[in-house]
Scaffold this motif. Structure first.
Motif, PDB file in Angstrom:
ATOM      1  N   ALA A 121      -0.496  10.910 -11.648  1.00 26.83           N
ATOM      2  CA  ALA A 121      -0.220  10.163 -12.879  1.00 26.83           C
ATOM      3  C   ALA A 121       1.214   9.628 -12.882  1.00 26.83           C
ATOM      4  CB  ALA A 121      -0.453  11.059 -14.096  1.00 26.83           C
ATOM      5  N   ALA A 122       2.161  10.438 -12.417  1.00 28.45           N
ATOM      6  CA  ALA A 122       3.558   9.995 -12.365  1.00 28.45           C
ATOM      7  C   ALA A 122       3.728   8.851 -11.375  1.00 28.45           C
ATOM      8  CB  ALA A 122       4.461  11.168 -11.987  1.00 28.45           C
ATOM      9  N   THR A 123       3.047   8.938 -10.242  1.00 34.32           N
ATOM     10  CA  THR A 123       3.112   7.861  -9.251  1.00 34.32           C
ATOM     11  C   THR A 123       2.559   6.571  -9.833  1.00 34.32           C
ATOM     12  OG1 THR A 123       2.880   9.445  -7.435  1.00 34.32           O
ATOM     13  CG2 THR A 123       2.358   7.142  -6.956  1.00 34.32           C
ATOM     14  N   ALA A 124       1.475   6.680 -10.565  1.00 29.00           N
ATOM     15  CA  ALA A 124       0.886   5.501 -11.204  1.00 29.00           C
ATOM     16  C   ALA A 124       1.853   4.869 -12.196  1.00 29.00           C
ATOM     17  CB  ALA A 124      -0.416   5.892 -11.909  1.00 29.00           C
ATOM     18  N   GLN A 125       2.528   5.694 -12.981  1.00 36.74           N
ATOM     19  CA  GLN A 125       3.501   5.182 -13.949  1.00 36.74           C
ATOM     20  C   GLN A 125       4.663   4.484 -13.250  1.00 36.74           C
ATOM     21  OE1 GLN A 125       4.544   8.702 -16.154  1.00 36.74           O
ATOM     22  NE2 GLN A 125       2.573   8.825 -17.196  1.00 36.74           N
ATOM     23  N   ARG A 126       5.115   5.059 -12.153  1.00 36.39           N
ATOM     24  CA  ARG A 126       6.233   4.461 -11.421  1.00 36.39           C
ATOM     25  C   ARG A 126       5.839   3.137 -10.784  1.00 36.39           C
ATOM     26  NH1 ARG A 126       8.296  10.164  -8.591  1.00 36.39           N
ATOM     27  NH2 ARG A 126       9.121  11.061 -10.531  1.00 36.39           N
ATOM     28  N   THR A 136       8.162  23.085 -13.612  1.00 30.38           N
ATOM     29  CA  THR A 136       8.584  23.101 -12.217  1.00 30.38           C
ATOM     30  C   THR A 136       8.708  21.679 -11.685  1.00 30.38           C
ATOM     31  OG1 THR A 136       7.439  25.199 -11.862  1.00 30.38           O
ATOM     32  CG2 THR A 136       8.008  23.918  -9.897  1.00 30.38           C
ATOM     33  N   LEU A 137       9.729  21.458 -10.857  1.00 30.90           N
ATOM     34  CA  LEU A 137       9.889  20.166 -10.199  1.00 30.90           C
ATOM     35  C   LEU A 137       9.206  20.208  -8.838  1.00 30.90           C
ATOM     36  CD1 LEU A 137      13.600  19.215 -11.000  1.00 30.90           C
ATOM     37  CD2 LEU A 137      11.518  18.274 -12.018  1.00 30.90           C
ATOM     38  N   VAL A 138       8.350  19.232  -8.596  1.00 30.05           N
ATOM     39  CA  VAL A 138       7.623  19.140  -7.337  1.00 30.05           C
ATOM     40  C   VAL A 138       8.205  18.000  -6.513  1.00 30.05           C
ATOM     41  CG1 VAL A 138       5.379  18.682  -6.263  1.00 30.05           C
ATOM     42  CG2 VAL A 138       5.519  20.052  -8.355  1.00 30.05           C
ATOM     43  N   ASP A 139       8.600  18.292  -5.291  1.00 31.22           N
ATOM     44  CA  ASP A 139       9.110  17.251  -4.404  1.00 31.22           C
ATOM     45  C   ASP A 139       7.975  16.312  -4.001  1.00 31.22           C
ATOM     46  OD1 ASP A 139      11.726  18.175  -4.406  1.00 31.22           O
ATOM     47  OD2 ASP A 139      11.345  19.567  -2.748  1.00 31.22           O
ATOM     48  N   VAL A 140       8.270  15.032  -3.994  1.00 28.45           N
ATOM     49  CA  VAL A 140       7.268  14.015  -3.693  1.00 28.45           C
ATOM     50  C   VAL A 140       7.811  13.079  -2.625  1.00 28.45           C
ATOM     51  CG1 VAL A 140       5.851  12.148  -4.627  1.00 28.45           C
ATOM     52  CG2 VAL A 140       6.404  14.107  -6.061  1.00 28.45           C
ATOM     53  N   ALA A 141       6.951  12.688  -1.717  1.00 33.39           N
ATOM     54  CA  ALA A 141       7.307  11.684  -0.708  1.00 33.39           C
ATOM     55  C   ALA A 141       6.128  10.732  -0.554  1.00 33.39           C
ATOM     56  CB  ALA A 141       7.634  12.339   0.627  1.00 33.39           C
ATOM     57  N   LEU A 158      12.290   5.235  -5.931  1.00 31.31           N
ATOM     58  CA  LEU A 158      11.603   5.608  -7.170  1.00 31.31           C
ATOM     59  C   LEU A 158      10.496   6.615  -6.894  1.00 31.31           C
ATOM     60  CD1 LEU A 158      11.285   5.038 -10.232  1.00 31.31           C
ATOM     61  CD2 LEU A 158       9.696   3.203  -9.614  1.00 31.31           C
ATOM     62  N   LEU A 159       9.720   6.365  -5.849  1.00 30.27           N
ATOM     63  CA  LEU A 159       8.597   7.246  -5.529  1.00 30.27           C
ATOM     64  C   LEU A 159       9.045   8.595  -4.990  1.00 30.27           C
ATOM     65  CD1 LEU A 159       6.152   4.683  -3.838  1.00 30.27           C
ATOM     66  CD2 LEU A 159       6.009   5.637  -6.152  1.00 30.27           C
ATOM     67  N   ALA A 160      10.258   8.677  -4.482  1.00 28.90           N
ATOM     68  CA  ALA A 160      10.757   9.924  -3.896  1.00 28.90           C
ATOM     69  C   ALA A 160      11.356  10.879  -4.925  1.00 28.90           C
ATOM     70  CB  ALA A 160      11.804   9.607  -2.828  1.00 28.90           C
ATOM     71  N   GLN A 161      11.426  10.471  -6.180  1.00 26.77           N
ATOM     72  CA  GLN A 161      11.980  11.348  -7.204  1.00 26.77           C
ATOM     73  C   GLN A 161      11.012  12.495  -7.494  1.00 26.77           C
ATOM     74  OE1 GLN A 161      12.996   9.053 -10.671  1.00 26.77           O
ATOM     75  NE2 GLN A 161      14.296   7.634  -9.533  1.00 26.77           N
ATOM     76  N   PRO A 162      11.533  13.722  -7.658  1.00 25.06           N
ATOM     77  CA  PRO A 162      10.653  14.858  -7.975  1.00 25.06           C
ATOM     78  C   PRO A 162       9.887  14.628  -9.270  1.00 25.06           C
ATOM     79  CG  PRO A 162      12.848  15.601  -7.353  1.00 25.06           C
ATOM     80  CD  PRO A 162      12.943  14.120  -7.525  1.00 25.06           C
ATOM     81  N   VAL A 163       8.742  15.267  -9.365  1.00 24.70           N
ATOM     82  CA  VAL A 163       7.889  15.146 -10.546  1.00 24.70           C
ATOM     83  C   VAL A 163       7.835  16.494 -11.253  1.00 24.70           C
ATOM     84  CG1 VAL A 163       5.537  14.736 -11.373  1.00 24.70           C
ATOM     85  CG2 VAL A 163       6.489  13.319  -9.537  1.00 24.70           C
ATOM     86  N   LEU A 218       0.850  -1.188   0.000  1.00 21.81           N
ATOM     87  CA  LEU A 218       0.000   0.000   0.000  1.00 21.81           C
ATOM     88  C   LEU A 218       0.887   1.240   0.000  1.00 21.81           C
ATOM     89  CD1 LEU A 218      -2.940  -0.784   2.462  1.00 21.81           C
ATOM     90  CD2 LEU A 218      -2.803  -1.118   0.000  1.00 21.81           C
ATOM     91  N   VAL A 219       0.475   2.229  -0.774  1.00 24.11           N
ATOM     92  CA  VAL A 219       1.248   3.460  -0.928  1.00 24.11           C
ATOM     93  C   VAL A 219       0.327   4.651  -0.702  1.00 24.11           C
ATOM     94  CG1 VAL A 219       2.553   4.903  -2.540  1.00 24.11           C
ATOM     95  CG2 VAL A 219       2.864   2.422  -2.561  1.00 24.11           C
ATOM     96  N   ASP A 220       0.805   5.590   0.091  1.00 22.29           N
ATOM     97  CA  ASP A 220       0.054   6.806   0.389  1.00 22.29           C
ATOM     98  C   ASP A 220       1.008   7.996   0.215  1.00 22.29           C
ATOM     99  OD1 ASP A 220      -2.572   7.836   1.764  1.00 22.29           O
ATOM    100  OD2 ASP A 220      -0.947   8.876   2.793  1.00 22.29           O
ATOM    101  N   LEU A 221       0.623   8.952  -0.630  1.00 21.06           N
ATOM    102  CA  LEU A 221       1.492  10.106  -0.851  1.00 21.06           C
ATOM    103  C   LEU A 221       1.460  11.034   0.358  1.00 21.06           C
ATOM    104  CD1 LEU A 221       0.692  10.961  -4.585  1.00 21.06           C
ATOM    105  CD2 LEU A 221       2.618   9.653  -3.672  1.00 21.06           C
ATOM    106  N   ASP A 222       2.631  11.456   0.808  1.00 19.14           N
ATOM    107  CA  ASP A 222       2.729  12.345   1.965  1.00 19.14           C
ATOM    108  C   ASP A 222       2.547  13.801   1.532  1.00 19.14           C
ATOM    109  OD1 ASP A 222       3.294  10.113   3.468  1.00 19.14           O
ATOM    110  OD2 ASP A 222       5.469  10.394   3.380  1.00 19.14           O
ATOM    111  N   HIS A 223       1.841  14.560   2.350  1.00 19.19           N
ATOM    112  CA  HIS A 223       1.666  16.001   2.134  1.00 19.19           C
ATOM    113  C   HIS A 223       1.069  16.307   0.763  1.00 19.19           C
ATOM    114  CE1 HIS A 223       4.160  16.118   5.667  1.00 19.19           C
ATOM    115  NE2 HIS A 223       5.208  15.631   5.023  1.00 19.19           N
TER     116      HIS A 223
END
Length: 226
Positions: free
Chosen positions: A99-104, A155-160, A144-149, A75-80
């Motif tokens: 969409a990027a998370t889904a692709q990853r 603009t690059l968005v930080d993801v966690a 993989l999921l922590a890479q910016p989108v 299970l994966v839940d995006l932070d913030h």
């Protein structure tokens, strides 16, 4: 001659009946094919292209039944995530991150994995991974999921993301609901740490309210902090 006529009449009537039935049957077949395609499309999330909850559940159960102890429920839940939606890029940026998370997740799970969007910023994966490779693969996933989108304006968005996992051999069950509950508890035990958490039997006994309750001590954490 009379006997010949009596024999031919029923045959002709049967032929006519069969012909008349063939027309609606053909129409129904086309309708059924079209309906099946629409239903299949409806099982996909329109934003990410992932399976919806029902489609994911069906494929996940098939994967568990086929591979048993060699499967992993994640299970994966995006932070913030709300901060991304409320940020300068608005919901467009949030949609791009989803969409990027889904692709990853799809790339990580491979073609035989079951990947679904459960709703909002919550995702689920059931994939065949043996015990010897779990730690490595979960570490790869968190990285993989922590890479910016990159969003539409460049603009690059930080993801966690928070990641919890559960396996049949550890918990002693192939029941999808039980494994997801344990993975959910494990995920919340490591919330905001940037580490994947592999559930043990203690996570299976954690009471939950709508599937949301922090995990208990004894957590196994994997991967590096985001």
């Amino acid at each position: 001659m009379a006997s010949t006529v009596r024999l031919q009449a029923p045959i002709g009537q049967c032929a006519l009946l069969i012909t008349s039935l063939a027309v609606p049957l053909t129409g129904w077949t086309l309708h059924a094919v079209s309906l099946h395609r629409k239903l299949a499309a409806a099982r996909r999330d329109p934003l990410t292209g992932l399976l919806g909850r029902d489609g994911y559940t069906a494929k996940a159960r098939q994967t568990l039944a086929r591979y048993g102890d060699s499967t992993l429920v994640v299970l994966v839940d995006l932070d913030h995530f709300k901060q991304i939606n409320d940020g300068p890029g608005g919901h467009a940026a949030g949609d791009r991150v989803l969409a990027a998370t889904a692709q990853r997740l799809t790339a990580w799970a491979g073609s035989r994995g079951a990947v679904g969007r459960l709703g909002g910023d919550e995702f689920a994966v059931v994939v065949r991974i043996g015990a010897a490779r779990r730690e490595l693969r979960l570490t790869q996933l968190t990285q993989l999921l922590a890479q910016p989108v990159e969003v539409d304006d460049g603009t690059l968005v930080d993801v966690a993301a928070s990641v919890g996992a559960a396996s049949p051999d550890v918990l002693g069950t192939t029941d999808l609901s039980a494994l997801q509950r344990a993975a959910d508890a494990a995920m919340y035990a490591g919330k905001h740490t940037g580490r994947a958490v592999l559930a043990d039997r203690s996570h299976a006994t954690v009471p939950s309210i709508n599937g949301r309750r922090a995990g208990r001590p004894g957590t196994s954490t994997l991967g590096r902090a985001a």
